[in-house]
Enzyme design. Structure first.
Site, short mmCIF file in Angstrom:
data_model
loop_
_atom_site.label_atom_id
_atom_site.label_comp_id
_atom_site.label_asym_id
_atom_site.label_seq_id
_atom_site.Cartn_x
_atom_site.Cartn_y
_atom_site.Cartn_z
N TYR A 10 -49.09 25.21 37.67
CA TYR A 10 -50.31 26.01 37.56
C TYR A 10 -50.67 25.97 36.08
O TYR A 10 -50.29 26.85 35.32
CB TYR A 10 -50.00 27.42 38.05
CG TYR A 10 -51.18 28.34 38.30
CD1 TYR A 10 -52.43 28.10 37.75
CD2 TYR A 10 -51.01 29.48 39.09
CE1 TYR A 10 -53.48 28.95 37.98
CE2 TYR A 10 -52.07 30.34 39.33
CZ TYR A 10 -53.29 30.07 38.77
OH TYR A 10 -54.35 30.92 39.00
N SER A 54 -50.54 27.94 30.84
CA SER A 54 -49.70 27.67 32.00
C SER A 54 -49.15 28.98 32.56
O SER A 54 -48.90 29.93 31.82
CB SER A 54 -48.53 26.75 31.61
OG SER A 54 -49.01 25.51 31.16
N HIS A 55 -48.94 29.00 33.88
CA HIS A 55 -48.41 30.21 34.52
C HIS A 55 -46.92 30.31 34.29
O HIS A 55 -46.19 29.32 34.32
CB HIS A 55 -48.72 30.17 36.02
CG HIS A 55 -48.72 31.51 36.67
ND1 HIS A 55 -47.56 32.24 36.88
CD2 HIS A 55 -49.74 32.27 37.14
CE1 HIS A 55 -47.88 33.38 37.47
NE2 HIS A 55 -49.18 33.43 37.64
N ALA A 56 -46.45 31.53 34.08
CA ALA A 56 -45.03 31.74 33.78
C ALA A 56 -44.15 31.69 35.03
O ALA A 56 -42.97 31.32 34.94
CB ALA A 56 -44.83 33.08 33.09
#
Length: 370
Positions: free
Chosen positions: A231, A224-226
């Site tokens: 996302y 997962s995007h930070a």
């Protein structure tokens, strides 16, 4: 005809960073003379996976000439200096201080070979306390903080390919091209220092800025995007799909056209990307059941219709047959040919020159420059 036809590059290089730079120059038509020690440079001996040739070496050394020289021998050092007298570019990634011990410090190179673009690839900036530190890819990934933002909540990890080395090689390649343009204007070469740490620290700019100016420490979220959300992968009823929503227009299309939940658009905690990042757990609780009720094929159909970006998780065993993978043929020292990924920006007509056997050009080069 390559854009760099007629350019002479001399390289005292090993492993990944410097060879990444010079293979790009060779791909563009430059003549690259690779100077190796007796027994060959480090990457020749990593493995023998590609029909007897190391995978790293096969990847990064096509189109070069190999000369075995003992640079502690005054006669061979004289051959090197004769090469540099005619060379346009000199690339090296020896340990700090090694070039100075040969009488080829940056100052001496500038004095003796004013036409030369000399690139020193090092672990750390030579004006920092880390100047003499040995630097390998994983060490630089760890020192730069890259591992701190990569992995799962419980486990920091390195990137699974040589990211620090590759970044450094590409930075060096770009710097060489800029220096060649500058030399056209001034008639003079220059010395360029390329630090591995600098390259990855630059990549770390967003987490650094978030910390210094927002007081936020970037956490690790696996796939997962930070800092952009949603996302991340979502499990469907028969597999997973990775969905990327980068702005509010895409968020609207996701809610209306993919998960069919327009009411999420009215939720105050999901109004902006920053809101969605802050409230990711709440958002996950809404989205995960909706994707779980869909088959992957249905999710893909809806994502495509809505114009929302998505991707599939590819196992390494799936990559050889990936429909987007474009390949180029490379001849090995044994005479056999293999294919590997075609470099970005190269057309279907792009062709490579062979990977050299150890010392295959030594005698020719001695005669030419001796």
């Amino acid at each position: 005809m390559g854009a760099l036809d007629g350019l002479l590059v001399v390289a005292i290089e090993q492993a990944v960073a410097a060879p990444m730079c010079t293979v790009r120059l060779a791909d563009a038509g430059a003549r690259v003379i690779k100077i190796e020690r007796d027994g060959g440079e480090t990457a020749r001996n990593y493995d023998s996976a590609v029909k007897g040739t190391s995978a790293y070496f096969a990847w990064l050394n096509r189109g070069k000439e190999s000369a075995v020289l003992n640079l502690k021998d005054p006669a061979d050092l004289t051959v090197l200096r004769a090469m540099l007298q005619k060379a346009d570019v000199f690339v090296q990634n020896l340990v700090p201080g090694a070039m100075s011990r040969m009488g080829l410090s940056p100052e001496e190179l500038e004095r003796d070979f004013p036409q030369l673009i000399a690139v020193s690839i090092l672990g750390y900036g030579q004006d920092t306390p880390y100047a003499d530190m040995r630097a390998y890819d994983m060490l630089v990934q760890a020192e730069s903080g890259l591992c701190a933002v990569t992995g799962t909540a419980d486990t920091p990890v390195k990137i699974g390919v040589s990211a620090a080395d590759i970044a450094t090689g590409m930075n060096a390649h770009a710097a060489v091209l800029e220096a060649l343009i500058q030399r056209e204007k001034t008639g003079r070469g220059q010395h360029i220092e390329i630090s591995m740490f600098d390259g990855i620290a630059d990549w770390m700019a967003v987490p650094l800025l978030h910390y210094e100016h927002g007081g936020k420490v970037t956490r690790r979220y696996g796939l997962s995007h930070a800092s952009i959300y949603p996302y991340r992968p979502f499990e469907c009823s028969d597999g997973a799909i990775i969905v990327a929503v980068q702005n509010n227009a895409e968020w609207k299309r996701l809610c209306e056209g993919v998960v069919e939940a327009p009411e999420l658009l009215e939720r105050s905690e999901f109004q902006t990307n920053a809101d969605r990042v802050t409230n990711r757990d709440t958002l996950d609780a809404e989205l995960e059941p909706k994707f779980a009720s869909l088959e992957v094929s249905v999710a893909v159909e809806r994502l495509e219709a809505a114009g929302v970006a998505f991707g599939r998780y590819t196992e390494l065993t799936d990559l050889p047959d990936h429909p987007a993978l474009r390949r180029t043929s490379v001849s090995l020292p044994c005479g056999e040919t293999v294919t590997m990924p075609r470099p970005a920006g190269r057309s279907q007509e792009f062709s490579t020159r062979p990977v050299p056997g150890l010392g295959a050009h030594t005698e020719t080069i001695r005669r030419e420059f001796g």
